[in-house]
Design a protein around this motif. Structure first.
Motif, PDB file in Angstrom:
ATOM      1  N   VAL A  20     -14.639 -47.040  44.417  1.00  0.00           N
ATOM      2  CA  VAL A  20     -15.227 -45.732  44.677  1.00  0.00           C
ATOM      3  C   VAL A  20     -14.216 -44.670  44.256  1.00  0.00           C
ATOM      4  O   VAL A  20     -13.003 -44.857  44.395  1.00  0.00           O
ATOM      5  N   LYS A  21     -14.733 -43.595  43.692  1.00  0.00           N
ATOM      6  CA  LYS A  21     -13.889 -42.462  43.311  1.00  0.00           C
ATOM      7  C   LYS A  21     -14.200 -41.324  44.269  1.00  0.00           C
ATOM      8  O   LYS A  21     -15.340 -40.888  44.373  1.00  0.00           O
ATOM      9  N   LEU A  22     -13.176 -40.874  44.975  1.00  0.00           N
ATOM     10  CA  LEU A  22     -13.328 -39.808  45.963  1.00  0.00           C
ATOM     11  C   LEU A  22     -12.553 -38.587  45.490  1.00  0.00           C
ATOM     12  O   LEU A  22     -11.315 -38.622  45.398  1.00  0.00           O
ATOM     13  N   ALA A  23     -13.276 -37.521  45.160  1.00  0.00           N
ATOM     14  CA  ALA A  23     -12.628 -36.287  44.733  1.00  0.00           C
ATOM     15  C   ALA A  23     -11.981 -35.627  45.936  1.00  0.00           C
ATOM     16  O   ALA A  23     -12.608 -35.466  46.982  1.00  0.00           O
ATOM     17  N   LEU A  24     -10.707 -35.265  45.814  1.00  0.00           N
ATOM     18  CA  LEU A  24      -9.986 -34.635  46.915  1.00  0.00           C
ATOM     19  C   LEU A  24      -9.849 -33.131  46.729  1.00  0.00           C
ATOM     20  O   LEU A  24      -9.998 -32.372  47.685  1.00  0.00           O
ATOM     21  N   THR A  25      -9.511 -32.695  45.506  1.00  0.00           N
ATOM     22  CA  THR A  25      -9.348 -31.265  45.243  1.00  0.00           C
ATOM     23  C   THR A  25      -9.922 -30.933  43.871  1.00  0.00           C
ATOM     24  O   THR A  25     -10.016 -31.787  42.994  1.00  0.00           O
ATOM     25  N   GLU A  26     -10.282 -29.670  43.695  1.00  0.00           N
ATOM     26  CA  GLU A  26     -10.680 -29.162  42.379  1.00  0.00           C
ATOM     27  C   GLU A  26      -9.466 -28.525  41.720  1.00  0.00           C
ATOM     28  O   GLU A  26      -8.494 -28.177  42.401  1.00  0.00           O
ATOM     29  N   GLN A  27      -9.531 -28.364  40.396  1.00  0.00           N
ATOM     30  CA  GLN A  27      -8.437 -27.713  39.694  1.00  0.00           C
ATOM     31  C   GLN A  27      -8.371 -26.239  40.097  1.00  0.00           C
ATOM     32  O   GLN A  27      -9.387 -25.563  40.204  1.00  0.00           O
ATOM     33  N   HIS A  28      -7.161 -25.768  40.336  1.00  0.00           N
ATOM     34  CA  HIS A  28      -6.927 -24.356  40.630  1.00  0.00           C
ATOM     35  C   HIS A  28      -5.745 -23.913  39.781  1.00  0.00           C
ATOM     36  O   HIS A  28      -4.595 -24.265  40.075  1.00  0.00           O
ATOM     37  N   GLN A  29      -6.025 -23.220  38.706  1.00  0.00           N
ATOM     38  CA  GLN A  29      -5.033 -22.798  37.727  1.00  0.00           C
ATOM     39  C   GLN A  29      -4.247 -24.015  37.235  1.00  0.00           C
ATOM     40  O   GLN A  29      -4.803 -24.891  36.617  1.00  0.00           O
ATOM     41  N   TYR A  30      -2.935 -24.080  37.543  1.00  0.00           N
ATOM     42  CA  TYR A  30      -2.115 -25.185  37.051  1.00  0.00           C
ATOM     43  C   TYR A  30      -2.155 -26.413  37.952  1.00  0.00           C
ATOM     44  O   TYR A  30      -1.666 -27.470  37.570  1.00  0.00           O
TER      45      TYR A  30
END
Length: 187
Positions: free
Chosen positions: A38-48
């Protein structure tokens, strides 16, 4: 699967390999063990700062004789991604720790890393290049393996893709060449 941050993964691979061990040519072929994760997204990209996902995974012993590990092999990957140029260039860094089986069916921990650049050629076609490295631990393996790989991903639809890849080993412990194809269906 249910929401954007959750992805169920199932994979089936087939192996056709020739190798030389102690001066004798050996051949392995057949279905490899089934991959589940399973792939669990933890954070979205924020700038760098990258988008981050964690991927708990395992293979289960369903493969052909001579190819199966004959046991469950668990692992976890951490995936860092950056969209560098919107809809044109992305970069991914993967760090993995997995239990793997060697040619003698002995299992050990292997740390792996990969760095990939993906370039949108058209709206449906992406080219990629990557460097992959595998570092065995707790085994009599001869050392790390490094590869340069390139290929293409064609998106038939937003949720269906096929890919083709080829690569070369960059050191004496790596296989000379590798090649593969695959497909993915997102539900």
């Amino acid at each position: 699967m249910f929401v954007d941050w959750f992805e169920f993964r199932i994979g089936q691979s087939f192996l056709n390999r020739e190798r030389t061990e102690a001066g004798a040519r050996k051949r392995d072929n057949g279905a490899q063990d089934l991959y589940l994760g399973v792939k669990l997204a933890l954070t979205e990209q924020h700038q760098y700062l990258p988008q981050i996902a964690v991927i708990p995974q395992m293979t289960v012993p369903t493969g052909s004789n001579g190819v199966t590990a004959d046991r469950v092999l668990p692992g976890v990957n951490v995936d860092f991604g950056w969209e560098v140029i919107k809809d044109l260039l992305n970069i991914e860094l993967l760090i993995a720790t997995n239990r793997v089986a060697d040619n003698a069916r002995q299992s050990h921990i292997e740390v792996a890393s990969g760095l990939t650049a993906g370039i949108a050629v058209t709206r449906r076609l992406e080219a990629f290049i990557e460097w992959d490295a595998f570092y065995p631990t707790g085994t009599t393996a001869t050392g790390p393996q490094h590869y340069a790989v390139g290929g293409f991903v064609y998106f038939i639809t937003k949720n269906v893709a096929v890919d083709i890849r080829t690569g070369v080993g960059l050191n004496k412990q790596a296989n000379d060449v590798l090649a593969g194809t695959g497909f993915a269906v997102r539900y």
